[in-house]
Design a protein around this motif. Structure first.
Motif, PDB file in Angstrom:
ATOM      1  N   GLY A 308      39.519  44.234  37.971  1.00  0.00           N
ATOM      2  CA  GLY A 308      40.557  44.814  37.133  1.00  0.00           C
ATOM      3  C   GLY A 308      41.949  44.742  37.730  1.00  0.00           C
ATOM      4  N   HIS A 309      42.125  45.352  38.906  1.00  0.00           N
ATOM      5  CA  HIS A 309      43.474  45.423  39.476  1.00  0.00           C
ATOM      6  C   HIS A 309      44.026  44.036  39.785  1.00  0.00           C
ATOM      7  CE1 HIS A 309      46.855  47.248  41.611  1.00  0.00           C
ATOM      8  NE2 HIS A 309      46.691  46.302  42.518  1.00  0.00           N
ATOM      9  N   ILE A 315      48.547  39.028  36.035  1.00  0.00           N
ATOM     10  CA  ILE A 315      49.229  38.884  34.740  1.00  0.00           C
ATOM     11  C   ILE A 315      50.654  39.409  34.831  1.00  0.00           C
ATOM     12  CG2 ILE A 315      49.250  39.663  32.330  1.00  0.00           C
ATOM     13  CD1 ILE A 315      46.153  39.715  32.502  1.00  0.00           C
ATOM     14  N   LEU A 316      50.807  40.631  35.359  1.00  0.00           N
ATOM     15  CA  LEU A 316      52.136  41.230  35.437  1.00  0.00           C
ATOM     16  C   LEU A 316      53.042  40.455  36.390  1.00  0.00           C
ATOM     17  CD1 LEU A 316      51.419  45.076  35.416  1.00  0.00           C
ATOM     18  CD2 LEU A 316      51.648  43.482  33.506  1.00  0.00           C
ATOM     19  N   MET A 493      36.380  47.136  35.078  1.00  0.00           N
ATOM     20  CA  MET A 493      36.903  48.499  35.010  1.00  0.00           C
ATOM     21  C   MET A 493      38.166  48.617  35.864  1.00  0.00           C
ATOM     22  SD  MET A 493      33.534  50.951  34.833  1.00  0.00           S
ATOM     23  CE  MET A 493      32.792  50.428  36.377  1.00  0.00           C
ATOM     24  N   SER A 494      39.172  49.290  35.318  1.00  0.00           N
ATOM     25  CA  SER A 494      40.512  49.286  35.914  1.00  0.00           C
ATOM     26  C   SER A 494      41.126  50.681  35.985  1.00  0.00           C
ATOM     27  CB  SER A 494      41.434  48.371  35.099  1.00  0.00           C
ATOM     28  OG  SER A 494      40.892  47.086  34.949  1.00  0.00           O
ATOM     29  N   PRO A 495      40.474  51.638  36.636  1.00  0.00           N
ATOM     30  CA  PRO A 495      41.137  52.945  36.800  1.00  0.00           C
ATOM     31  C   PRO A 495      42.404  52.764  37.625  1.00  0.00           C
ATOM     32  CG  PRO A 495      39.258  52.759  38.274  1.00  0.00           C
ATOM     33  CD  PRO A 495      39.208  51.554  37.372  1.00  0.00           C
ATOM     34  N   ILE A 518      39.367  45.346  28.954  1.00  0.00           N
ATOM     35  CA  ILE A 518      39.975  46.459  29.693  1.00  0.00           C
ATOM     36  C   ILE A 518      41.232  45.983  30.404  1.00  0.00           C
ATOM     37  CG2 ILE A 518      39.691  47.932  31.730  1.00  0.00           C
ATOM     38  CD1 ILE A 518      36.724  48.195  30.983  1.00  0.00           C
ATOM     39  N   ILE A 519      41.159  44.780  30.946  1.00  0.00           N
ATOM     40  CA  ILE A 519      42.268  44.224  31.717  1.00  0.00           C
ATOM     41  C   ILE A 519      43.501  44.082  30.841  1.00  0.00           C
ATOM     42  CG2 ILE A 519      43.026  42.101  32.864  1.00  0.00           C
ATOM     43  CD1 ILE A 519      40.022  41.937  33.880  1.00  0.00           C
ATOM     44  N   HIS A 520      43.350  43.529  29.642  1.00  0.00           N
ATOM     45  CA  HIS A 520      44.482  43.374  28.729  1.00  0.00           C
ATOM     46  C   HIS A 520      45.009  44.729  28.269  1.00  0.00           C
ATOM     47  CE1 HIS A 520      41.899  39.799  28.364  1.00  0.00           C
ATOM     48  NE2 HIS A 520      43.011  39.122  28.205  1.00  0.00           N
TER      49      HIS A 520
END
Length: 609
Positions: A308-309, A315-316, A493-495, A518-520
């Motif tokens: 996730g992270h 992307i960012l 999963m990206s908490p 979740i990532i998007h």
């Protein structure tokens, strides 16, 4: 701006002193009575988008996917509990009222901030010791049909949620472990009203009717799902939770409850290999969080086995490397130009994800350091591939962020789904972001009653289908995320916890369910809140757009027809589909209050004082 990964996040002001009650679940804490009262509320409709107001609170806030779960966390904090205490209570209630998404039969990742440090607790499921890379291959060596693999004993990983919550509670809990189970036990014994979302999920899911326990519990004699508003009691789960409250996570991992779990796995029509030894030996882990500087913020997320992270920040980082757009929003919606860039960056990030990211106990990071995947020079070079026209479906190739001893093959695309998210900030400023899952809706469609003989129980996960079904490519190159004994499957999963890069002050807690999307969902929410200046609810209301490298999907009804046509004209293979996230987000305002948002696509709410 450089995007280094830092080993931890540290607040630069003196933390508020917090008394932590440390010990085993059975350790005697200060005498506490929760005096839990079941609220006179029922989840709102969630089959269609339901407008949410956003909620502002001065002292603390709890955001979860079901009002009964949110309220349990609220009552725990009102009784003097910490964010971790509230998270335990919320998860136990979600096991009961949102069984399609998470529970004690699954796994979770939890990010925790104690006013000074960020810690990452890994409760991901593990593969049993008796499996190998051919777990999901048929007799001819071909991958099994995905749903046939899901609804089987082979898909069930050794659960880790309870072990993880117990570890985090020992470090940060204030109330006794056993007190935190009172809300879920009360609701399981007295009953709760079946929500529209649970009813709809039961009507749509395949194979659960075939389960000897789940079929009898959730459907009537005609095979019809329990009606919305039906009062559902779960005496088996109440009995199981009483044992866990008394004995700790060992009640699930050893003894009669464990024996029942293993029996259900090994005696499935397509049996799995889980053993009592696998259950007893499972251990939660504390990992170093990944904290990445982005714009004026430090964004902290979960390291591998979560993808996730790393994928979000790729992307960012690529978007940041491109020339700024004059107007990323058009009529309060993401513009075509921004969507094009976002989707192209997603293609490139997912290509890296599918080649490199897997359980770090089994796979080395490129160049020996996961930060190589986020190096500004590397991301700027990747961003050069983003042009005025789409590179096209499946055209994005993985980059070379660092030397590797093994030449990994790219994992073929597989479905991912399910999950729930919890965000909490307590009165002392402690914060959690926890994403929790049993993978598919209702997991493996296998229910266990703990050997109680009572109706009900809990659902077992199908997380092993997050592994690659194929262990290697046609050339014999191994796939990083292949099945291996004791390995944790790659997750999306990206908490996420966000801090001000200068002061170290907490800014936000957020995350979402949604499989690979979740990532998007999380990436877009970070941009909307932190770059575009939207509040948490406004950010969660925005429509979704995703690609895993192939076709583009826009959330049905979210964008005008002109947006879809414009993306097609840029070379995207684009269409509409339902994209049901379940975002929860809490943000600390400039005035110090906590503003919370809940996804309008689901039944969650935010409660606090």
């Amino acid at each position: 701006m450089p995007m280094p990964i830092l080993p931890f996040c540290r607040r630069l002001v003196s933390p508020v002193a917090v008394m932590l009650m440390v010990g085993l679940p059975s350790t005697t804490h200060a005498e506490v009575e929760l005096d839990y009262e079941a609220p006179a509320i029922a989840p709102e409709s969630s089959s269609t988008v339901t407008e949410k107001p956003g909620w502002e609170n001065e002292d603390f806030a709890v955001a979860a996917a079901n009002p009964l779960a949110t309220d349990a966390g609220y009552q725990v904090i009102k009784a003097g509990g910490s964010a971790i205490d509230a998270a335990v209570a919320v998860q136990m209630v979600l096991t009961l009222v949102e069984p399609q998404s998470s529970g004690i039969g699954g796994g979770a990742f939890l990010m925790h901030f104690d006013g000074e440090d960020v810690r990452a607790y890994d409760g991901r499921e593990t593969a049993p010791s008796g499996v190998d890379g051919e777990l999901f291959l048929d007799e001819e060596g071909e991958p099994l049909d995905f749903m046939a693999a899901v609804a089987s004993g082979r898909s069930i990983g050794v659960p880790g949620t309870l072990r993880m919550l117990e570890l985090a509670h020992r470090d940060h809990g204030q109330l006794p472990w056993e007190v935190l189970f009172e809300p879920a036990i009360t609701l399981a014994e007295d009953g709760f009203e079946v929500s529209e979302r649970l009813h709809t999920s039961l009507a749509e899911v395949e194979h659960l009717r075939d389960d000897s326990i789940g079929g009898d519990f959730y459907y009537d004699e005609a095979g019809e799902p329990l009606a919305e508003g039906h009062t559902l009691k779960n005496p088996a789960l109440a009995a199981i939770l009483r044992e866990i409250a008394k004995e700790g996570s060992s009640a699930l991992h050893t003894g009669s409850i464990a024996e029942d779990l293993v029996f259900r796995v090994q005696n499935h029509d397509r049996p799995g290999a889980m053993s009592l030894e696998d259950l007893a030996s499972h251990a939660a882990q504390e990992r170093d969080p990944l904290c990445t500087e982005w714009q004026a913020y430090r964004v902290c997320g979960f390291p591998p086995p979560s993808s996730g992270h790393l994928t979000i920040m790729q992307i960012l980082g690529m978007l940041e490397a491109l020339p700024a757009l004059e107007s990323p929003l058009n009529d309060d919606l993401p513009s075509v130009e921004w969507l094009h860039r976002f989707l192209e960056a997603s293609r490139l990030a997912f290509a890296d994800r599918d080649k490199y990211i897997a359980d770090p106990e089994f796979v080395d990071a490129p160049g020996g350091d996961w930060s190589n995947m986020l190096h500004p020079d590397y991301l700027a070079k990747r961003a050069e591939q983003i042009g005025e026209q789409s590179m096209g479906s499946d055209a994005a190739k993985p980059g070379n962020p660092g030397p590797m001893e093994t030449s990994w093959a790219v994992q073929p695309e597989q479905p991912e789904a399910g999950t729930s998210h919890i965000s909490i900030i307590d009165e002392e400023g402690n914060a959690i972001a926890m994403t929790t899952s049993i993978e598919q809706a209702f997991g493996s469609r296998t229910m266990a009653d703990g050997g109680t003989g009572e109706p009900g129980g809990y659902l077992l996960n199908n997380e092993l289908t997050d592994f690659s079904f194929q262990p290697e490519d046609e050339a014999g190159n191994p796939i990083a995320n292949r099945v291996e004994p004791g390995k944790r499957p790659r997750s999306s999963m990206s908490p996420t916890l966000v801090f001000d890069a200068d002061s170290g002050e907490l800014v936000a807690s957020l995350g979402s369910p949604g499989g690979a999307a979740i990532i998007h969902y999380t990436a877009k929410t970070l941009v909307a809140m932190l770059d575009w200046g939207l509040d948490a609810q406004e950010a969660l209301n925005l429509p979704h757009a995703i690609t895993l490298g192939g076709p583009v999907f826009l959330e049905a009804g979210g964008y005008p027809a002109a947006t879809l046509e414009a993306l097609k004209s840029l070379g995207h293979e684009a269409s509409e589909r339902e994209l049901v996230s379940g975002l929860q987000a809490l943000q600390v305002t400039e005035g110090g209050s906590i503003f919370g948002g809940a996804d309008p696509r689901r039944e969650g709410v935010v409660l606090g004082d």
